[in-house]
Write an enzyme that holds these catalytic residues in place. Structure first.
Site, PDB file in Angstrom:
ATOM      1  N   GLU A 173       0.832  -1.231   0.000  1.00  0.00           N
ATOM      2  CA  GLU A 173       0.000   0.000   0.000  1.00  0.00           C
ATOM      3  C   GLU A 173       0.854   1.264   0.000  1.00  0.00           C
ATOM      4  O   GLU A 173       0.492   2.264   0.622  1.00  0.00           O
ATOM      5  CB  GLU A 173      -0.939   0.032   1.219  1.00  0.00           C
ATOM      6  CG  GLU A 173      -2.198  -0.728   1.039  1.00  0.00           C
ATOM      7  CD  GLU A 173      -2.900  -0.426  -0.266  1.00  0.00           C
ATOM      8  OE1 GLU A 173      -3.358  -1.381  -0.909  1.00  0.00           O
ATOM      9  OE2 GLU A 173      -2.980   0.756  -0.692  1.00  0.00           O
TER      10      GLU A 173
HETATM   11  C1  LIG Z   1       2.579  -9.833   0.363  1.00  0.00           C
HETATM   12  C2  LIG Z   1       2.397  -8.737  -0.637  1.00  0.00           C
HETATM   13  C3  LIG Z   1       1.118  -8.382  -1.034  1.00  0.00           C
HETATM   14  C4  LIG Z   1       0.928  -7.381  -1.989  1.00  0.00           C
HETATM   15  N1  LIG Z   1      -0.340  -7.101  -2.453  1.00  0.00           N
HETATM   16  C5  LIG Z   1      -0.479  -6.289  -3.536  1.00  0.00           C
HETATM   17  C6  LIG Z   1      -1.752  -6.143  -4.172  1.00  0.00           C
HETATM   18  O1  LIG Z   1      -2.765  -6.719  -3.758  1.00  0.00           O
HETATM   19  N2  LIG Z   1      -1.830  -5.367  -5.273  1.00  0.00           N
HETATM   20  C7  LIG Z   1      -0.738  -4.707  -5.794  1.00  0.00           C
HETATM   21  O2  LIG Z   1      -0.875  -4.026  -6.800  1.00  0.00           O
HETATM   22  N3  LIG Z   1       0.481  -4.821  -5.202  1.00  0.00           N
HETATM   23  C8  LIG Z   1       0.636  -5.595  -4.096  1.00  0.00           C
HETATM   24  N4  LIG Z   1       1.866  -5.734  -3.510  1.00  0.00           N
HETATM   25  C9  LIG Z   1       2.992  -4.983  -4.035  1.00  0.00           C
HETATM   26  C10 LIG Z   1       3.432  -3.860  -3.124  1.00  0.00           C
HETATM   27  O3  LIG Z   1       2.458  -2.838  -3.108  1.00  0.00           O
HETATM   28  C11 LIG Z   1       4.811  -3.376  -3.594  1.00  0.00           C
HETATM   29  O4  LIG Z   1       5.728  -4.409  -3.259  1.00  0.00           O
HETATM   30  C12 LIG Z   1       5.199  -2.047  -2.995  1.00  0.00           C
HETATM   31  O5  LIG Z   1       4.401  -1.016  -3.510  1.00  0.00           O
HETATM   32  C13 LIG Z   1       6.684  -1.698  -3.281  1.00  0.00           C
HETATM   33  O6  LIG Z   1       7.012  -1.869  -4.613  1.00  0.00           O
HETATM   34  P1  LIG Z   1       8.305  -2.754  -4.981  1.00  0.00           P
HETATM   35  O7  LIG Z   1       8.178  -4.069  -4.292  1.00  0.00           O
HETATM   36  O8  LIG Z   1       8.464  -2.773  -6.456  1.00  0.00           O
HETATM   37  O9  LIG Z   1       9.512  -1.989  -4.324  1.00  0.00           O
HETATM   38  P2  LIG Z   1      10.334  -0.780  -5.004  1.00  0.00           P
HETATM   39  O10 LIG Z   1       9.413   0.218  -5.603  1.00  0.00           O
HETATM   40  O11 LIG Z   1      11.381  -1.364  -5.873  1.00  0.00           O
HETATM   41  O12 LIG Z   1      11.015  -0.120  -3.718  1.00  0.00           O
HETATM   42  C14 LIG Z   1      12.216  -0.633  -3.109  1.00  0.00           C
HETATM   43  C15 LIG Z   1      12.670   0.397  -2.064  1.00  0.00           C
HETATM   44  O13 LIG Z   1      12.977   1.647  -2.723  1.00  0.00           O
HETATM   45  C16 LIG Z   1      12.201   2.698  -2.175  1.00  0.00           C
HETATM   46  N5  LIG Z   1      11.801   3.621  -3.251  1.00  0.00           N
HETATM   47  C17 LIG Z   1      11.278   3.289  -4.455  1.00  0.00           C
HETATM   48  N6  LIG Z   1      11.036   4.422  -5.162  1.00  0.00           N
HETATM   49  C18 LIG Z   1      11.383   5.462  -4.397  1.00  0.00           C
HETATM   50  C19 LIG Z   1      11.354   6.874  -4.567  1.00  0.00           C
HETATM   51  N7  LIG Z   1      10.865   7.442  -5.653  1.00  0.00           N
HETATM   52  N8  LIG Z   1      11.814   7.646  -3.560  1.00  0.00           N
HETATM   53  C20 LIG Z   1      12.270   7.093  -2.415  1.00  0.00           C
HETATM   54  N9  LIG Z   1      12.322   5.769  -2.209  1.00  0.00           N
HETATM   55  C21 LIG Z   1      11.873   4.953  -3.174  1.00  0.00           C
HETATM   56  C22 LIG Z   1      11.011   2.033  -1.510  1.00  0.00           C
HETATM   57  O14 LIG Z   1      10.494   2.822  -0.445  1.00  0.00           O
HETATM   58  C23 LIG Z   1      11.611   0.716  -1.021  1.00  0.00           C
HETATM   59  O15 LIG Z   1      12.229   0.888   0.216  1.00  0.00           O
HETATM   60  C24 LIG Z   1       2.053  -6.702  -2.523  1.00  0.00           C
HETATM   61  C25 LIG Z   1       3.350  -7.042  -2.093  1.00  0.00           C
HETATM   62  C26 LIG Z   1       3.532  -8.059  -1.185  1.00  0.00           C
HETATM   63  C27 LIG Z   1       4.947  -8.435  -0.790  1.00  0.00           C
END
Ligand SMILES: Cc1cc2nc3c(=O)[nH]c(=O)nc-3n(C[C@H](O)[C@H](O)[C@H](O)COP(=O)(O)OP(=O)(O)OC[C@H]3O[C@@H](n4cnc5c(N)ncnc54)[C@H](O)[C@@H]3O)c2cc1C
Length: 592
Positions: free
Chosen positions: A438
C-alpha cells in the site's frame, strides 16, 4: 496464546481520543446512538475472538496452497469467511443503496483492527473488497454498480487491487499491462501482475479484479493509466457468474509472513485478452485507484495496530507467568519477569505505542467520516484535508510500530520468542509486510512532506499543530500530579514539530533534496507529537468522567509516552534540520 478483543479500550480510544463522541453529539452520524456503536463493537470483538483468532496459527502453518491454477485457503477459512460475510461485516460502512449498513468508517476501522488482530492474513482479504466497493461507488457506471456492488458489499464476491508489475512497484507509472478497445465497448486486457493479494482463492464464487492498464494511445507515466474491472467469471444475463474470463493465477509466493493470504502472479489474456470494463474515464485510472488506496492505506495502518495489540497481549501474559531471578524488593525469587524494570519498560513501550497508533488511525477515520458527512461544504473540505494529512502518518507510523512492538514481544519471551511454538515469532513475521505494501513507508513520508504539508498553503498542518498545542495546555491546566512532566515533554515535542514543519514548508520548498532526505524522521516526529497528544486527550477524558476507575492507568500510559518516548523528538528535529546534508553528501560512504 489466543487473542481477546480489547473492546473497552477500543471504544474508549474511538470516542475520547479520536473525536468520535463529539462527532456523534454533533449529529454527523444522523440518529446513530452510542448503544448501537457499543453493540457493534461487542459483537465484532466476540466474532474476532471466538471465530477468527483460532485460525491464526493454522493459517501460518498450513498457508494457502496452489495446484493447477487452483488456490486452496487454510482449513477452516472458507467456513469462517462465509459466517463473517453472512453476519454483514463486509458491508458495515458500505452504502445502503447497495445493501450496506452505511455505519461510520470510524466504527468499521475499529472492526478492521479486530479482524486483523485475530488473523491478519484473513483480515487482509476484505480490505481489498471494501476498497473495490469504494472505488466502484465513486467511479463506476450505473451498469457496473448494479452488476457488481450488491455482491461485493455482501461479501459474496471479493475484490482485488492490481497495480504492481515486475518493473512497476512504487513507480506505478511504469506499468505495461495493455488494454485495447473492443467493438462492443468493452476492452481486452493483456499482461502480467505480480504480488496480487487474494488474486485467486476458494472463498467465493467470483473474484472481481480492478486492474490498472494502459491504452495504446495513452500518454506515458501516470497520466496514461486507466482502471478496468475484470471479473474472474463474466456475468450471465441474470447477473450470476457465467463463462470463465481470460484471467488466471500463474502461481503464489512463498513469503516471510501472512502465509494464509495467497499472493498471486496474475496472467491476463493468454487466450487473446481478458474482457474488461472501464471504470471512470480513460486515462483517469490513478484518480479512481486513489479512492481505493486511501481507504486501503488506513486499513493497512490498522493492521499495524492490530498486530501490535496482539503481540502486547501475548507478551503481557507471558511476562506474568515466566519466573526468572529475584526482583528488587521481592522477599524471595524467582519473580515473574514483569516485576523487572527492564521488562516493564518493554511492556509499557508496547502498550503506549499501540495505543498512540490506534488513536491516530481512528482520528483519521473520523476525519474521513466528516469529509463525507460534514454539515456543509467548508466543513467537508477541511475534514478531507485533515484526513489527507493524517493518512500517510497513520499508515507509516502504525505499521512501523507494528514491527517494533512485535519485535519487543519476541524479546519479552526471551529464547521462547524465537521458537515458533509461542506464536510471538509469527506476529513479527506477519507485521513486516505492512510497512511495504500500500505504498512503502518511505513513499508515505515523501507524500506527507511534498503533497500534504503544502495543503491549503500550509494552513491544514498549522491548524493541526494548534490543536496539539491546545491539548498540551489542557494537560498543564489539569494540574494533576499523575501527569508528571507530560505537559512539559509534550509541549517540547509539539514545538519541535512546529519548527520542522515551518522549515519544510518555508525555506526547504525549493530544496527538494533536503526535504526528501528528512521525510522519514519528520513523519516519526509528527506521529510522536500526535500520538502523545491523543494519549493525553484520552487520559484527560478518563479523568473527567466521574467514577472512571481506569483514569490512573490512562494517565500513566500518557505520562510514560511523554517522558520516555516523546523525549526523542529533539533528536529527530536535529536529524530533519541538520541531518539531510550528511545524507546528500555521503555517496562515498556507499561506494564499493
Ligand atoms: C505480500 C504482498 C502483497 C501485496 N499485495 C499487492 C496487491 O494486492 N496489489 C498490488 O498491486 N500490489 C501488491 N503488492 C505490491 C506492493 O504494493 C509493492 O511491493 C510495494 O508497492 C513496493 O514496490 P516494490 O516491491 O516494487 O519496491 P520498489 O518500488 O522497488 O522499492 C524498493 C525500495 O525503494 C524505495 N523507493 C522506491 N522508489 C522510491 C522513490 N521514488 N523515492 C524514495 N524511495 C523509493 C522504496 O520505499 C523501497 O524501500 C504486494 C506485495 C507483497 C509483498
Amino acid at each position: 496464546m489466543t487473542y481477546r478483543a480489547p473492546v473497552a479500550d477500543i471504544a474508549f480510544a474511538l470516542k475520547h481520543a479520536a473525536g468520535f463522541a463529539p462527532a456523534l453529539a454533533e449529529g454527523i452520524y444522523g440518529d446513530l446512538g452510542e448503544d448501537l456503536v457499543d453493540q457493534v463493537l461487542e459483537e465484532a470483538g466476540r466474532f474476532a475472538t471466538e471465530v477468527l483468532s483460532p485460525l491464526n496459527t493454522v493459517g501460518d502453518r498450513q498457508g494457502a496452497r496452489f495446484e493447477n491454477g487452483v488456490v486452496t485457503t487454510p482449513p477452516g477459512w472458507k467456513e469462517a469467511y462465509a459466517a463473517w460475510a453472512k453476519a454483514g461485516w463486509n458491508g458495515l460502512a458500505a452504502p445502503a443503496q447497495w445493501g450496506g449498513q452505511e455505519l461510520p468508517h470510524a466504527l468499521n476501522a475499529a472492526c478492521i483492527e479486530m479482524w486483523n488482530s485475530a488473523a491478519m492474513a484473513f483480515g487482509l482479504g476484505p480490505v481489498l473488497t471494501m476498497g473495490a466497493v469504494d472505488a466502484l461507488t465513486a467511479h463506476g457506471s450505473d451498469e457496473i454498480k448494479r452488476g457488481y456492488l450488491p455482491k461485493l458489499v455482501s461479501g459474496e464476491w471479493t475484490g482485488t487491487m492490481q497495480l504492481t508489475e515486475p518493473q512497476a512497484g512504487s513507480d506505478v507509472g511504469a506499468l505495461r499491462t495493455k488494454a485495447e478497445r473492443a467493438p462492443d465497448g468493452s476492452y481486452r486486457i493483456t499482461g502480467q501482475k505480480i504480488f496480487i493479494t487474494y488474486g485467486e482463492h476458494d472463498l467465493t464464487d467470483n473474484i472481481i479484479h480492478l486492474v490498472l492498464a494502459r491504452l495504446p494511445d495513452a500518454p506515458s507515466g501516470t497520466r496514461g493509466i486507466s482502471l478496468f474491472l475484470v471479473p474472474k467469471f463474466l456475468l450471465n444475463a441474470d447477473g450470476s457468474p457465467g463463462v470463465r474470463n481470460d484471467a488466471r493465477a500463474h502461481s503464489i509466493e512463498h513469503k516471510l509472513g501472512i502465509h494464509g493470504s495467497p499472493t498471486c502472479t496474475m496472467v491476463f489474456g493468454d487466450q487473446g485478452g481478458a474482457k474488461g470494463f472501464l471504470v471512470g474515464e480513460e486515462n483517469r485510472g490513478m484518480a479512481c485507484m486513489f479512492t481505493m488506496m486511501n481507504q486501503a492505506r488506513l486499513a493497512v495502518a490498522l493492521q499495524g495496530v492490530a498486530i501490535a495489540e496482539r503481540a502486547t497481549q501475548q507478551a503481557l501474559a507471558y511476562a506474568r507467568e515466566r519466573r526468572q531471578g529475584r526482583a528488587l524488593g521481592a522477599a524471595a525469587g524467582p519473580s515473574p519477569i514483569i516485576a523487572h524494570p527492564d521488562v516493564k519498560r518493554m511492556l509499557l513501550t508496547m502498550r503506549a505505542l499501540t495505543r498512540a497508533a490506534r488513536a491516530i488511525c481512528y482520528a483519521t477515520a473520523v476525519a474521513l467520516d466528516r469529509a463525507q458527512r460534514g454539515s456543509d461544504e467548508r466543513a467537508r473540505t477541511l475534514a478531507h484535508e485533515r484526513a489527507s494529512l493524517l493518512t500517510p502518518v497513520a499508515k507509516a507510523f502504525a505499521t512501523d510500530i507494528g514491527i517494533e512492538v512485535a519485535s519487543l514481544g519476541v524479546q519479552v519471551h526471551g529464547g521462547m520468542g524465537y521458537i515458533e511454538e509461542t506464536g510471538a515469532a509469527q506476529h513479527y513475521r506477519d507485521a513486516r509486510i505492512a510497512a511495504i505494501y500500500e505504498g512503502t513507508n518511505g513513499i508515505q513520508a515523501i507524500d506527507l512532506v511534498t503533497r500534504k504539508l503544502p495543503l491549503a498553503g500550509g494552513a491544514t498542518v498549522r491548524a493541526y499543530i494548534d490543536e496539539l498545542r491546545a491539548t498540551v495546555e489542557a494537560v498543564n491546566a489539569a494540574n494533576d500530579p499523575g501527569f508528571g512532566a507530560t505537559g512539559a515533554r509534550l509541549g517540547e515535542t509539539v514545538e519541535s514539530l512546529a519548527r520542522t514543519t515551518d522549515w519544510l514548508i518555508g525555506p526547504q520548498q525549493n530544496n527538494p533534496e533536503t526535504a526528501l532526505a528528512g521525510a522519514t524522521p519528520y513523519l516519526r516526529l509528527f506521529a510522536t507529537a500526535a500520538g502523545g497528544a491523543l494519549l493525553a486527550e484520552e487520559a484527560l477524558a478518563a479523568a473527567r468522567l466521574a467514577g472512571n476507575g481506569a483514569a490512573p492507568a490512562r494517565i500513566a500510559i500518557a505520562r510514560f509516552f511523554a517522558e520516555n518516548l516523546a523525549v526523542g523528538a529533539g533528536g529527530i528535529e536535529r536529524s530533519v534540520l541538520e541531518g539531510a546534508d550528511s545524507v546528500n553528501t555521503a555517496d562515498a560512504a556507499l561506494a564499493g
